[in-house]
Design a protein around this motif. Sequence first.
Motif, PDB file in Angstrom:
ATOM      1  N   UNK A 241      40.247 -12.240 -78.622  1.00 36.33           N
ATOM      2  CA  UNK A 241      41.110 -11.324 -77.864  1.00 36.33           C
ATOM      3  C   UNK A 241      41.364 -11.813 -76.437  1.00 36.33           C
ATOM      4  N   UNK A 242      40.394 -12.502 -75.857  1.00 34.84           N
ATOM      5  CA  UNK A 242      40.547 -12.977 -74.489  1.00 34.84           C
ATOM      6  C   UNK A 242      41.172 -14.378 -74.414  1.00 34.84           C
ATOM      7  N   UNK A 243      41.407 -14.992 -75.538  1.00 38.09           N
ATOM      8  CA  UNK A 243      41.992 -16.338 -75.527  1.00 38.09           C
ATOM      9  C   UNK A 243      43.349 -16.380 -74.816  1.00 38.09           C
ATOM     10  N   UNK A 244      44.273 -15.414 -75.069  1.00 40.80           N
ATOM     11  CA  UNK A 244      45.557 -15.470 -74.348  1.00 40.80           C
ATOM     12  C   UNK A 244      45.398 -15.446 -72.836  1.00 40.80           C
ATOM     13  N   UNK A 245      44.419 -14.680 -72.321  1.00 42.65           N
ATOM     14  CA  UNK A 245      44.198 -14.637 -70.879  1.00 42.65           C
ATOM     15  C   UNK A 245      43.673 -15.981 -70.364  1.00 42.65           C
TER      16      UNK A 245
ATOM     17  N   UNK B 203      34.050 -16.752 -73.435  1.00 41.47           N
ATOM     18  CA  UNK B 203      32.620 -17.061 -73.528  1.00 41.47           C
ATOM     19  C   UNK B 203      31.801 -16.168 -72.603  1.00 41.47           C
ATOM     20  N   UNK B 204      32.316 -15.912 -71.409  1.00 38.09           N
ATOM     21  CA  UNK B 204      31.596 -15.053 -70.461  1.00 38.09           C
ATOM     22  C   UNK B 204      31.447 -13.643 -71.013  1.00 38.09           C
ATOM     23  N   UNK B 205      32.515 -13.118 -71.627  1.00 41.31           N
ATOM     24  CA  UNK B 205      32.479 -11.757 -72.166  1.00 41.31           C
ATOM     25  C   UNK B 205      31.616 -11.665 -73.417  1.00 41.31           C
TER      26      UNK B 205
END
Length: 259
Positions: free
Chosen positions: A127-131, A153-155
């Motif tokens: 889900x955070x890949x686009x950001x 990775x951080x999340x």
Amino acid sequence: MHLFNHIKFRTPESVELEFTLAGIGSRAWALIIDYHVLAVTLAVFFIIWLVVSIQLIDFWTRIFGARSVFWLMAIAFITWFVIYVGYFVFFETIWQGQTPGKRFAKIRVVRDDGRPIGLQQATLRGLLRPFDEVMFIGALLIMFTRREKRLGDLAAGTIVIQTQTFTASASLKISEQAKTLYEYLLQITDLSPLLPDDFAIIREYLQRRGAMSAKARTTLAQQLAQQVKAIIDLDKLPENVSPDVFLEAIYLAYQHREY
């Protein structure tokens, strides 16, 4: 970014494992391969969607009226996003932290403590890949953070490591029977469920067994052999194969497995 940045884990069996972080180069190479696979998948989806939309244009118009084109584009975009995110989530979940690109580049996603990732971690990363890809934020974080983590990775509490290529120890003796058996194991079993820390425990036993008493060695070898059989779902072995020979064969087979 540090070249050949290493990280250490200690397993519950008190075995210390050292891994090399994947780095920006390996991760970029894996991503390029994954994007090629994704491009083919999305192209097929677009063609199918276009054909279906043309065939059902009257149906769409009755439902959405003059805004049918807008709704068709919205549905197509949502489906595209699901395929995009789902690709990474699906493969990283079923392949224990690897996508086709990561498998080819010989890298893997694991949790911060070295354990395999699950659906939750894979979903957060997806889900955070686009950001991460906006203005190359992820690439900058990978290059300039100590553990080379992007936002996902951080999340998710994950890191990306290189899969290990193990070499035989000079103090580790392998029987001739095991050298024959490992080729048979490669043909009949899938060793992918066997993780690097599982292999490290086997290697640790094979290196230290000479200093054990006969009783302790026999007991531990039987326990390890049973655990390995359960992990790789192996029901039966050829007759007259001792636990030690089986573990030696697994040691060899793991090094020669195909990713």
